[in-house]
Design a protein around this motif. Structure first.
Motif, PDB file in Angstrom:
ATOM      1  N   ALA B 136       0.811  -1.294  -0.150  1.00 18.91           N
ATOM      2  CA  ALA B 136       0.165  -0.057  -0.128  1.00 18.91           C
ATOM      3  C   ALA B 136       1.044   1.110   0.205  1.00 18.91           C
ATOM      4  O   ALA B 136       1.966   1.263   0.652  1.00 18.91           O
ATOM      5  N   ARG B 137       0.505   2.370  -0.609  1.00 15.31           N
ATOM      6  CA  ARG B 137       1.048   3.652  -0.625  1.00 15.31           C
ATOM      7  C   ARG B 137       0.828   4.059   0.645  1.00 15.31           C
ATOM      8  O   ARG B 137      -0.168   3.933   1.415  1.00 15.31           O
ATOM      9  N   ARG B 138       2.005   4.760   1.439  1.00 14.61           N
ATOM     10  CA  ARG B 138       1.733   5.416   2.613  1.00 14.61           C
ATOM     11  C   ARG B 138       2.129   7.025   2.598  1.00 14.61           C
ATOM     12  O   ARG B 138       2.501   7.430   1.750  1.00 14.61           O
ATOM     13  N   TRP B 139       1.147   7.526   3.573  1.00 15.60           N
ATOM     14  CA  TRP B 139       1.044   8.888   3.478  1.00 15.60           C
ATOM     15  C   TRP B 139       1.343   9.625   4.899  1.00 15.60           C
ATOM     16  O   TRP B 139       0.780   8.905   6.023  1.00 15.60           O
TER      17      TRP B 139
END
Ligand SMILES: [Zn+2]
Lengths: 146, 394
Positions: B136-139
């Motif tokens: 998953a992309r992390r923010w």
């Protein structure tokens, strides 16, 4: 038409750091925790090293009930990226412990049409990689939910 | 109170080609608007001794693609003062900071630009989808608190504000449509606007809902383009060719949490604070304004703003905009006379400020507000960002 609002299959995740790790991993123990000021009891979210009410630096994570009220919500109808299914509900819920202590989240385990402002909801967790995302579902008195 | 921003004026405005078929590198768009603003003020590059922009950097693709350094070095500027701003009360913080620079004598003529290529960047990212099975992309920051719940667009925050306003104040989609349709009518008189085909109430009400209760017509559209201004001190303004537009008052107040979901009153957001501080800095009243250009990245924002700015009471924004003869070009206070962002395209408030200037200079052609307007209010920002200023030709 009634559509079940399931936990969405596709999710981006928060980047963990020393300040927010306890929040995103609390769900591993099945509870929700927020930073709380030990001097005045104020909950601080997102977590900070100082209390905005009394400016004490004595802050530690504290468990909350996980019960909240839907302050507002929207039924999203658009699939923003591949792997994301619409409709789903995005909501801001307010925790019962403190006015203004809120989370942006999803309301799940009910029809999207059944969500309403003022609804009582309770936390549940969606475990992804090293993160337990706090989602909310209707808090029905009987416990006999769906 | 001494209101020092009155020693600052806007003396020129410039714009690049804007829209979805611009096909120009961002630096060229910035240079086009900067050179046209300098020429519009009747100045030369050598007269410029200040430079400012906001935001300095952004995680949003195409949001702020031109480092200030490229403009400094590209134009060979000799600057007495410059700043590339990050946390500030909306993109107007660059205009306000420039005003403070000229009012304190740090600079005489400041170039302020806002350049974005969000449309081109969005098109690119659509063409390169994420791979299956990738982590998953992390923010970080606010995205980290909203993206995991697939609140991936600002439309979700604004839809939720709209929803709670419908619940508490009885706001209706028909009322919101009156703002959207007015903007479209004005866009039809504005050659640079991106949406100029006619739009009916029926079109609006039958349009696809994106995040309820907001539909496509409630959202502005990303474009590529650049707008620049010259902010001059009152004395230096005498060297320019236009009638100077003095800043009567400006405000970027924030009395609550800088947050999309923790600000105490989610129906008002910090626009409320901006309104309070703005009117403490002038004896003028909302009813003195000859026109207004109000931020409309989403159609709910003008309703929030008009209440916050005291054009109507809290909760009555919907009724106010729907009143016949109120916000139309021939109305009591014409609003978003160039089509706003909803029909004009997303220039992050700088298109709105430019429209206020053109109206006060009498340069708005087919959409010129009658009666030789002298006072215009411009407000910029949504969510946790808000700033406003009043320009006066008096
Ligand atoms: Zn405290």
């Amino acid at each position: 038409m009634r559509v079940d609002c399931l936990a969405s299959p596709r999710r981006d995740l928060p980047a963990l750091n020393e300040r927010n790790r306890f929040f995103w991993q609390s769900g591993e123990a099945g509870v929700l925790r927020f930073s709380q000021c030990n001097a005045c009891g104020y909950f601080i979210h997102p977590s900070a090293p100082i209390c905005a009410q009394c400016r004490s630096r004595d802050i530690t994570p504290a468990e909350v009930s996980g019960r909240a009220t839907v302050l507002t919500f929207t039924i999203n109808r658009h699939a923003w990226q591949a792997g994301l299914e619409a409709p789903f509900v995005v909501a801001i819920v307010e925790m019962e412990e403190q006015e203004g202590l809120r989370l942006t989240t999803n309301i799940v385990n009910c029809s999207v049409e059944d969500v309403f402002i003022g609804q009582s909801v309770k936390v549940l967790f969606d475990h992804r990689e090293d993160v337990w995302l706090p989602l909310f579902e209707p808090d029905l008195p009987s416990g006999d939910a769906k | 109170m001494k209101v020092l921003e009155r020693d600052a004026c806007i003396t020129g405005a410039g714009i690049s080609a804007i829209g979805r078929n611009v096909n120009k590198p961002a630096i060229d768009l910035a240079l086009d608007s900067i050179m046209s603003a300098i020429a519009h003020a009747g100045l030369t590059v050598d007269d410029v001794d200040g430079l400012c922009t906001n935001p300095a950097v952004s995680e949003t693709p195409g949001m702020t693609p031109v480092p200030l350094r490229d403009i400094k070095n590209g134009l060979g500027l000799r600057l007495n003062w410059f700043a590339s701003l990050q946390e500030g009360p909306s993109t107007l913080s660059s205009i306000m900071t420039a005003a403070m620079a000229v009012a304190t004598g740090q600079a005489r003529h400041v170039v302020v630009h806002r350049t974005a290529i969000q449309y081109s960047m969005m098109k690119q990212s659509r063409e390169a989808p994420l791979q299956d099975g990738a982590p998953a992309r992390r923010w970080n920051n606010w995205q980290g608190w909203s993206y995991p719940f697939n609140a991936l667009s600002p439309i979700h925050s604004h839809a939720m504000i709209t929803k709670v306003r419908m619940h508490r104040h009885g706001l209706t989609r028909e009322q919101m449509a009156s703002w959207v349709l007015n903007a479209r009518k004005n866009a039809q008189l504005t050659p640079s606007a991106i949406y100029r085909e006619s739009l009916s109430l029926e079109d609006y009400l039958s349009s696809r809902i994106i995040s309820d209760p907001l539909c496509m017509y409630d959202c502005d559209a990303p474009i590529d383009g650049s707008v620049s201004f010259i902010v001059s001190g009152v004395a230096a303004a005498k060297e320019t060719r236009n009638r100077p537009l003095r800043i009567e008052a400006m405000s970027g107040a924030l009395y609550g949490k800088d947050s999309w979901d923790q600000y105490e009153d989610i129906t008002s957001m910090p626009a409320r604070d901006v309104g309070k501080w703005l009117w403490q800095r002038t004896d003028l009243k909302p009813s003195d304004m000859d026109l207004a250009n109000i931020y409309d990245g989403f159609s709910i924002q003008p309703i929030i703003w008009l209440e916050a700015l005291g054009f109507c009471a809290p909760g009555e924004g919907g009724e106010y905009i729907a009143q016949p003869g109120q916000i139309t070009l021939d109305g009591v206070c014409p609003m978003n006379t160039g089509g706003g962002q909803l029909s004009g395209g997303r220039l992050h408030g700088f298109g709105l400020l430019r429209e206020s200037c053109l109206q006060l200079w009498g340069e708005a052609d087919g959409r010129q507000v009658k009666g030789d307007p002298e006072l215009a209010l411009t407000s910029v920002g949504g969510g946790a960002l808000a700033g406003a200023l009043i320009l006066s030709r008096q």
